[in-house]
Design a protein around this motif. Structure first.
Motif, PDB file in Angstrom:
ATOM      1  N   LYS A  81       0.851  -1.019  -0.117  1.00 36.68           N
ATOM      2  CA  LYS A  81       0.008  -0.041  -0.113  1.00 36.68           C
ATOM      3  C   LYS A  81       0.942   1.330   0.145  1.00 36.68           C
ATOM      4  N   VAL A  82       1.971   1.247   0.827  1.00 31.31           N
ATOM      5  CA  VAL A  82       2.954   2.346   0.789  1.00 31.31           C
ATOM      6  C   VAL A  82       3.555   2.623  -0.536  1.00 31.31           C
ATOM      7  N   ALA A  83       3.899   1.492  -1.160  1.00 32.62           N
ATOM      8  CA  ALA A  83       4.620   1.876  -2.440  1.00 32.62           C
ATOM      9  C   ALA A  83       3.556   2.539  -3.537  1.00 32.62           C
ATOM     10  N   GLU A  84       2.088   1.824  -3.534  1.00 29.57           N
ATOM     11  CA  GLU A  84       1.198   2.345  -4.421  1.00 29.57           C
ATOM     12  C   GLU A  84       0.927   3.691  -4.061  1.00 29.57           C
ATOM     13  N   PHE A  85       1.091   4.236  -2.672  1.00 31.39           N
ATOM     14  CA  PHE A  85       0.527   5.515  -2.668  1.00 31.39           C
ATOM     15  C   PHE A  85       1.787   6.419  -3.057  1.00 31.39           C
ATOM     16  N   VAL A  86       3.160   6.215  -2.998  1.00 39.42           N
ATOM     17  CA  VAL A  86       4.206   6.885  -3.201  1.00 39.42           C
ATOM     18  C   VAL A  86       4.158   7.283  -4.733  1.00 39.42           C
ATOM     19  N   GLN A  87       3.905   6.001  -5.494  1.00 39.92           N
ATOM     20  CA  GLN A  87       3.830   6.143  -6.982  1.00 39.92           C
ATOM     21  C   GLN A  87       2.542   6.705  -7.485  1.00 39.92           C
ATOM     22  N   ALA A  88       1.316   6.683  -6.961  1.00 39.53           N
ATOM     23  CA  ALA A  88       0.390   7.637  -7.292  1.00 39.53           C
ATOM     24  C   ALA A  88       0.597   9.084  -6.894  1.00 39.53           C
ATOM     25  N   TYR A  89       1.244   9.423  -5.794  1.00 40.11           N
ATOM     26  CA  TYR A  89       1.487  10.743  -5.286  1.00 40.11           C
ATOM     27  C   TYR A  89       2.460  11.365  -6.114  1.00 40.11           C
ATOM     28  N   GLY A  90       3.272  10.615  -6.680  1.00 37.66           N
ATOM     29  CA  GLY A  90       4.424  11.085  -7.582  1.00 37.66           C
ATOM     30  C   GLY A  90       5.397  11.717  -6.732  1.00 37.66           C
ATOM     31  N   TRP A  91       5.555  11.007  -5.643  1.00 38.58           N
ATOM     32  CA  TRP A  91       6.828  11.837  -4.331  1.00 38.58           C
ATOM     33  C   TRP A  91       8.133  11.332  -4.569  1.00 38.58           C
ATOM     34  N   GLN A  92       9.042  12.175  -4.571  1.00 38.12           N
ATOM     35  CA  GLN A  92      10.575  11.821  -5.113  1.00 38.12           C
ATOM     36  C   GLN A  92      11.592  12.260  -3.812  1.00 38.12           C
TER      37      GLN A  92
END
Length: 365
Positions: free
Chosen positions: A295-306
């Motif tokens: 879930k964390v990986a999905e959130f980071v990808q959807a949010y586009g956080w670098q």
């Protein structure tokens, strides 16, 4: 005690005392001459930063402050007594500006720092100053000068190293309770935090930092929704922002990604400089997800956080210790960098440095 972080007051320095015109009238002294003394100087208004005060509530209901006036001069060469200065104590982190012009006057960010905000008037001259060889009985004297007067706007910005940013019920208060001795109110409804809370996080015996928890920000705050932007000023002195996101909301209709983007947009509307501060993403409540890593990986990808990402559970303490150590290292590095910058000669040419290539975010737990 009610938390008050802004106030408008009027300060009046004391007027100077008047000089007098008198003459000696003593036995065997028929031509005594002038002996009128000067007036005393008016008292000044001084602002003092005091770490034992944490709110401006003393200035919410008492709005006018007047220093003592200087006494008038008197005969027998007696000068008037100067007026006592008035010392107004404010919390450390208080900024003072002129209400009429909006011009900043002073930033009291150190305990014990003081500034004379309004000067007392100078005392008037007695007639002893006007005697000459041709004018042996002067009858002129001068009045005291009026003291300065200002209408001041006081604004408190708390001193903290780290600021917490997020929606209501994202777990900010739970997090600060978990990592420090602060005990802000925690409940299962929004806006339980109504004023900023400070907590000292002690990593080692001689390493610590201060973290600030402010009321939650919601979408539309710029138009007055929720508590608005009135507490974001307390994040302006921080060197790092932690953006806490509830990754496991109770309401399935709530999209954590959209809420995170809404917070950042409101932050940018409020202050570009605050938006540009270093900011880490902290995903809270992973203990409520059976597949938290996914879930964390999905959130980071959807949010586009670098940037840096931390997955924690504030209530159970998962990942909190690692996060506090990372914060302490960041603060230490920033402090060393500031000290290095202060020693660089301003006239020396600064070579251009290559910008580091951004890599994929590493999720730290």
């Amino acid at each position: 005690m009610k938390f008050i972080d802004e106030a408008t007051i009027k300060v009046y320095a004391g007027d100077g005392g008047n000089g007098v015109a008198t003459f000696r009238r003593e036995k065997y002294e028929p031509m005594g001459g002038p002996n009128g003394g000067d007036g005393g100087r008016g008292g000044s208004v001084i602002m003092l930063a005091d770490r034992n005060i944490n709110t401006l509530v003393d200035y919410r209901y008492t709005r006018t402050f007047k220093a003592q006036r200087g006494e008038n001069g008197s005969g027998s060469d007696c000068y008037g007594k100067g007026g006592d200065d008035m010392v107004l104590r404010v919390p450390v982190g208080t900024t003072i500006s002129d209400k009429a012009t909006g011009q900043p006057m002073v930033d009291l960010n150190t305990d014990g720092q003081q500034v004379m905000i309004a000067n007392g008037g100078k005392g008037g001259l007695g007639n002893i100053h006007f005697k000459t060889s041709t004018n042996r009985s002067p009858r002129q004297c001068t009045k005291g000068d009026p003291g300065e007067a200002f209408e001041l706007y006081l604004e408190l910005k708390v001193l903290a190293d780290v600021g917490l940013l997020g929606m209501p019920n994202a777990g900010k208060s739970t997090f600060i309770r978990s990592v420090s001795a602060a005990k802000p109110k925690v409940a299962d409804y929004p806006f339980t935090t109504l004023h900023p809370n400070l907590g000292v996080v002690r990593v080692d015996s001689n390493r610590s930092f201060v973290i600030a928890d402010v009321p939650g920000l919601i979408e539309g705050a710029a138009e007055g929704a929720g508590l608005g932007h009135q507490f974001l000023r307390h994040l302006q002195r921080t060197s790092l922002l932690l953006h806490l996101v509830d990754i496991a909301p109770f309401d399935e209709a709530v999209d954590p990604v959209q809420e995170a983007k809404a917070i950042v947009n409101e932050l940018k509307k409020y202050d570009q400089e605050l938006y540009d501060k270093p900011r880490w993403l902290v995903l809270n409540k992973i203990d409520m997800l059976p597949d938290s890593a996914e879930k964390v990986a999905e959130f980071v990808q959807a949010y586009g956080w670098q940037g840096r990402v931390f997955a924690i559970s504030a209530i159970s303490g998962i990942g909190c210790k690692e996060l506090t150590y990372a914060i302490m290292d960041h603060i230490d590095q920033a402090r060393v960098q500031r000290e290095a910058d202060a020693t660089v000669v301003q006239t020396a040419a600064q070579p251009d440095q290559a910008q580091p290539v951004q890599s994929q975010p590493v999720i730290e737990q």
